[in-house]
Scaffold this active site. Structure first.
Site, mmCIF file in Angstrom:
data_model
loop_
_atom_site.group_PDB
_atom_site.id
_atom_site.type_symbol
_atom_site.label_atom_id
_atom_site.label_comp_id
_atom_site.label_asym_id
_atom_site.label_seq_id
_atom_site.Cartn_x
_atom_site.Cartn_y
_atom_site.Cartn_z
ATOM 1 N N ASP A 100 -83.160 24.201 68.621
ATOM 2 C CA ASP A 100 -83.911 22.984 68.298
ATOM 3 C C ASP A 100 -83.964 22.771 66.783
ATOM 4 O O ASP A 100 -83.948 23.729 66.006
ATOM 5 C CB ASP A 100 -85.337 23.111 68.863
ATOM 6 N N ASN A 152 -82.177 15.060 77.860
ATOM 7 C CA ASN A 152 -81.431 14.536 76.697
ATOM 8 C C ASN A 152 -80.592 13.295 77.029
ATOM 9 O O ASN A 152 -80.217 12.543 76.124
ATOM 10 C CB ASN A 152 -80.509 15.604 76.087
HETATM 11 C C1 FPP Z 1 -81.969 19.970 69.553
HETATM 12 O O1 FPP Z 1 -82.156 19.396 68.314
HETATM 13 C C2 FPP Z 1 -80.565 20.137 69.843
HETATM 14 C C3 FPP Z 1 -79.890 19.473 70.829
HETATM 15 C C4 FPP Z 1 -80.522 18.521 71.727
HETATM 16 C C5 FPP Z 1 -78.474 19.664 71.032
HETATM 17 C C6 FPP Z 1 -77.916 20.984 70.617
HETATM 18 C C7 FPP Z 1 -76.499 20.754 70.325
HETATM 19 C C8 FPP Z 1 -75.764 21.368 69.393
HETATM 20 C C9 FPP Z 1 -76.248 22.486 68.581
HETATM 21 C C10 FPP Z 1 -74.374 20.927 69.116
HETATM 22 C C11 FPP Z 1 -73.427 20.890 70.293
HETATM 23 C C12 FPP Z 1 -73.389 22.148 71.060
HETATM 24 C C13 FPP Z 1 -72.307 22.927 71.268
HETATM 25 C C14 FPP Z 1 -72.421 24.085 72.181
HETATM 26 C C15 FPP Z 1 -71.012 22.703 70.636
HETATM 27 P P1 FPP Z 1 -82.960 18.035 68.247
HETATM 28 O O2 FPP Z 1 -81.984 16.927 68.164
HETATM 29 O O3 FPP Z 1 -83.892 17.937 69.415
HETATM 30 O O4 FPP Z 1 -83.732 18.241 66.933
HETATM 31 P P2 FPP Z 1 -85.162 17.644 66.573
HETATM 32 O O5 FPP Z 1 -86.163 18.325 67.473
HETATM 33 O O6 FPP Z 1 -85.310 18.051 65.156
HETATM 34 O O7 FPP Z 1 -85.082 16.164 66.769
#
Ligand code: FPP
Length: 247
Positions: free
Chosen positions: A20, A68
Site C-alpha cells: 500500500d 480495486n
Molecule cells: C496500493 O497503493 C497498491 C495497489 C492497489 C496496487 C499494487 C500494484 C503494484 C505495486 C504494481 C503492479 C504489481 C505487480 C505485481 C507488477 P494505493 O494506490 O492504494 O496507494 P494509496 O493508498 O497511497 O492511494
C-alpha cells in the site's frame, strides 16, 4: 543462491504483503498516481529477488483487489499494463532464479491479454522449486471463501462429499491457496492498520507487521527489518510459552 544473514535464523516460510502507499507516494511528489505504481513495480522486482535470496519459500503479493476494479478506468488500465509488462520482462529471471508463479483470484475478470501472459508464465515456471510467487489479482478473501463454500456445497449435494467430513483441511483445500502453507508473516506498508479483505482465513496465526513506509520505498533493507522483527516474536499458536519452548 540462499544467503541468510546470521541474525536471521528464523526466516518465515511464507510472507504475504499488502503493498500500500503507491498513490500517496506519488501525490507527495506532485506526480500522477501511476507514477507511484511504476515505482511500486520496482519494489516488487527488488522484494521478489531479496525474498528468494533470503530463503523465503512462498511470497504472496496483493497486487489488485476485487475492490480495486472501482478505481478510475485510467488507473485500472495503467495497473493492468504495468502487470503485463512486468510479467513479460521477468519470465527469464524467474526461470533463472527458480521462481514459480501462481495467481490467487478471479483471473477471468482480468483483460484477455493479461490472462494470456499470466497463463504463459504460470505454465513455463510450473517446474521451478526455489520460491513460489503468488500474485493476488482481482482477489478478495470473502469472494474466495464464498467460492469455496459453493464448491463444497455442490459436492455435498451431488453426494461426492459427506458434510460430516468437512473440517479445516477440507475447507483449506478449496481455497485458491490450496496446497500452500499459511502465511507466517503479513506485512502491510503505507501506514494503514487494516487487513482489507486479504487472506482472512489463511492469516489466522500470522504475525502482522505494519509499517508507515510507502510501498515504493519498501526495498531489501526494509524487508530485512520486517524479518528481524518477525524473528523476535514468540509464536505460541494458543499454547503457553513453556509448551512451545520459550519463556
Ligand atoms: C496500493 O497503493 C497498491 C495497489 C492497489 C496496487 C499494487 C500494484 C503494484 C505495486 C504494481 C503492479 C504489481 C505487480 C505485481 C507488477 P494505493 O494506490 O492504494 O496507494 P494509496 O493508498 O497511497 O492511494
Amino acid at each position: 543462491m540462499e544467503e541468510q544473514p546470521k541474525e536471521m535464523e528464523m526466516v518465515p516460510t511464507h510472507v504475504a504483503i499488502i503493498m500500500d502507499g503507491n498513490g500517496r507516494w506519488a501525490e507527495q511528489r506532485k506526480r500522477p498516481r501511476l507514477f507511484g505504481h511504476k515505482a511500486g513495480v520496482d519494489s516488487v522486482r527488488i522484494i521478489v529477488e531479496a525474498a528468494r535470496k533470503i530463503g523465503v519459500k512462498h511470497l504472496t503479493l496483493y497486487a489488485f483487489s476485487t475492490e480495486n476494479w472501482q478505481r478510475p478506468g485510467v488507473e485500472v488500465k495503467g495497473l493492468m499494463s504495468l502487470l503485463k509488462t512486468y510479467l513479460q520482462a521477468e519470465l527469464e529471471k524467474m526461470l533463472t532464479n527458480q521462481i514459480r508463479l501462481e495467481c490467487f483470484g478471479q483471473m477471468s475478470r482480468l483483460p484477455q491479454d493479461v490472462q494470456q501472459i499470466l497463463q504463459r508464465v504460470i505454465e513455463k515456471t510450473r517446474h521451478c522449486q526455489g520460491m513460489r510467487l503468488n500474485l493476488a489479482l482481482s482477489y478478495g478473501s470473502r469472494a474466495e471463501i464464498i467460492d469455496a463454500v459453493k464448491c463444497i456445497g455442490k459436492k455435498c449435494s451431488d453426494g461426492t462429499l459427506n458434510p460430516e467430513e468437512i473440517d479445516a483441511i477440507v475447507f483449506d483445500n478449496h481455497l485458491y491457496s490450496s496446497g500452500q502453507s499459511d502465511p507466517d508473516l503479513l506485512i502491510r506498508t503505507g501506514g494503514e492498520k487494516r487487513l482489507s479483505n486479504f487472506l482472512l482465513w489463511q492469516i489466522s496465526y500470522a504475525e502482522i507487521y505494519f509499517t508507515d513506509i510507502m510501498w515504493p520505498d519498501f526495498r531489501e533493507q526494509e524487508l530485512k527489518d520486517a524479518l528481524q522483527e518477525f524473528a523476535r516474536r514468540q509464536r505460541r499458536f494458543g499454547k503457553t510459552g513453556a509448551q512451545v519452548g520459550v519463556t
